[in-house]
Write a protein that holds these residues in place. Sequence first.
Motif, PDB file in Angstrom:
ATOM      1  N   ARG A  71      37.093  21.659  14.267  1.00  0.00           N
ATOM      2  CA  ARG A  71      37.598  21.632  16.235  1.00  0.00           C
ATOM      3  C   ARG A  71      38.085  22.075  16.404  1.00  0.00           C
ATOM      4  NH1 ARG A  71      40.999  16.190  15.228  1.00  0.00           N
ATOM      5  NH2 ARG A  71      39.491  14.734  15.077  1.00  0.00           N
ATOM      6  N   ALA A  72      38.696  23.263  15.773  1.00  0.00           N
ATOM      7  CA  ALA A  72      38.863  24.910  16.375  1.00  0.00           C
ATOM      8  C   ALA A  72      37.772  25.830  16.408  1.00  0.00           C
ATOM      9  CB  ALA A  72      39.786  25.724  15.399  1.00  0.00           C
ATOM     10  N   LEU A  73      37.423  25.692  15.226  1.00  0.00           N
ATOM     11  CA  LEU A  73      35.412  26.648  15.178  1.00  0.00           C
ATOM     12  C   LEU A  73      34.038  26.152  16.205  1.00  0.00           C
ATOM     13  CD1 LEU A  73      34.119  28.429  13.477  1.00  0.00           C
ATOM     14  CD2 LEU A  73      32.987  26.731  11.849  1.00  0.00           C
ATOM     15  N   LEU A  74      34.698  24.573  16.712  1.00  0.00           N
ATOM     16  CA  LEU A  74      33.702  24.615  17.582  1.00  0.00           C
ATOM     17  C   LEU A  74      33.867  25.373  18.775  1.00  0.00           C
ATOM     18  CD1 LEU A  74      33.057  20.783  17.311  1.00  0.00           C
ATOM     19  CD2 LEU A  74      31.339  22.290  16.650  1.00  0.00           C
ATOM     20  N   GLU A  75      35.004  25.210  19.483  1.00  0.00           N
ATOM     21  CA  GLU A  75      35.862  26.264  20.515  1.00  0.00           C
ATOM     22  C   GLU A  75      34.918  27.122  20.052  1.00  0.00           C
ATOM     23  OE1 GLU A  75      39.741  26.183  23.437  1.00  0.00           O
ATOM     24  OE2 GLU A  75      39.552  24.582  21.720  1.00  0.00           O
ATOM     25  N   ILE A  76      36.077  27.988  18.990  1.00  0.00           N
ATOM     26  CA  ILE A  76      35.546  29.330  18.944  1.00  0.00           C
ATOM     27  C   ILE A  76      34.598  29.964  18.941  1.00  0.00           C
ATOM     28  CG2 ILE A  76      36.233  30.763  17.803  1.00  0.00           C
ATOM     29  CD1 ILE A  76      38.526  29.970  16.932  1.00  0.00           C
ATOM     30  N   LYS A  77      32.868  29.213  18.308  1.00  0.00           N
ATOM     31  CA  LYS A  77      32.001  29.321  18.102  1.00  0.00           C
ATOM     32  C   LYS A  77      31.411  30.119  19.648  1.00  0.00           C
ATOM     33  CE  LYS A  77      30.341  28.661  14.099  1.00  0.00           C
ATOM     34  NZ  LYS A  77      28.666  29.391  13.595  1.00  0.00           N
ATOM     35  N   LYS A  78      32.031  28.981  20.677  1.00  0.00           N
ATOM     36  CA  LYS A  78      30.935  29.721  21.666  1.00  0.00           C
ATOM     37  C   LYS A  78      31.253  30.666  22.231  1.00  0.00           C
ATOM     38  CE  LYS A  78      32.148  24.779  23.158  1.00  0.00           C
ATOM     39  NZ  LYS A  78      32.970  23.911  24.048  1.00  0.00           N
ATOM     40  N   SER A  79      32.858  31.304  21.989  1.00  0.00           N
ATOM     41  CA  SER A  79      32.478  33.056  22.562  1.00  0.00           C
ATOM     42  C   SER A  79      32.524  34.011  21.484  1.00  0.00           C
ATOM     43  CB  SER A  79      34.746  33.155  22.721  1.00  0.00           C
ATOM     44  OG  SER A  79      34.326  32.336  24.284  1.00  0.00           O
ATOM     45  N   PHE A  80      32.447  33.588  20.102  1.00  0.00           N
ATOM     46  CA  PHE A  80      32.365  34.311  18.790  1.00  0.00           C
ATOM     47  C   PHE A  80      31.149  33.617  17.729  1.00  0.00           C
ATOM     48  CE2 PHE A  80      36.050  35.320  20.401  1.00  0.00           C
ATOM     49  CZ  PHE A  80      36.717  36.532  20.626  1.00  0.00           C
ATOM     50  N   PHE A  99      33.274  31.663  10.899  1.00  0.00           N
ATOM     51  CA  PHE A  99      33.367  30.767   9.889  1.00  0.00           C
ATOM     52  C   PHE A  99      34.581  30.365   9.703  1.00  0.00           C
ATOM     53  CE2 PHE A  99      32.477  34.959   7.724  1.00  0.00           C
ATOM     54  CZ  PHE A  99      33.285  34.638   7.068  1.00  0.00           C
ATOM     55  N   ARG A 100      34.319  29.101   9.531  1.00  0.00           N
ATOM     56  CA  ARG A 100      35.654  28.082   8.106  1.00  0.00           C
ATOM     57  C   ARG A 100      35.480  28.575   6.872  1.00  0.00           C
ATOM     58  NH1 ARG A 100      36.474  22.766   6.409  1.00  0.00           N
ATOM     59  NH2 ARG A 100      34.216  23.153   5.695  1.00  0.00           N
ATOM     60  N   PHE A 101      36.483  28.813   6.255  1.00  0.00           N
ATOM     61  CA  PHE A 101      36.844  29.099   4.828  1.00  0.00           C
ATOM     62  C   PHE A 101      38.396  28.821   4.642  1.00  0.00           C
ATOM     63  CE2 PHE A 101      38.530  33.088   7.012  1.00  0.00           C
ATOM     64  CZ  PHE A 101      39.305  33.514   6.127  1.00  0.00           C
TER      65      PHE A 101
END
Length: 128
Positions: free
Chosen positions: A108-117, A121-123
Amino acid sequence: MFRKNKIAITTALIIGAIANTIAQEGQVSIQQDETIPALLEQKSEMVQDGVIGERYRIQLFSGDNNQASKVIKEYRALFPHWSSTIVFETPNYKVWIGNFRNSLEADRALLEIKKSFPAAFRFRPEKR
């Protein structure tokens, strides 16, 4: 005959065990070492910090120190609510975000962060 004896002995043992548990009523006193509460608190902090336990993180960048510093400053301006850190793993500096309890929370956080970055990726970090 042998089977009847075996059943009788088994029944007697079960009844004896039940009677023994019923007969052991009373008070139990537990003496606890004074260091146990401090150790539990330390363990809780280690789980929160991601030192122990299964946690997920998001990586934004891997490269030189100057660029990593720029990326983390940009991230902190956009997303102050998730923790961020720069980690050195030879030969690169990496920008890691969060300390997520499960993959769903991290995704969920990655979806939001990927808009700017978009390269984020998650690991799951390796245990040290």
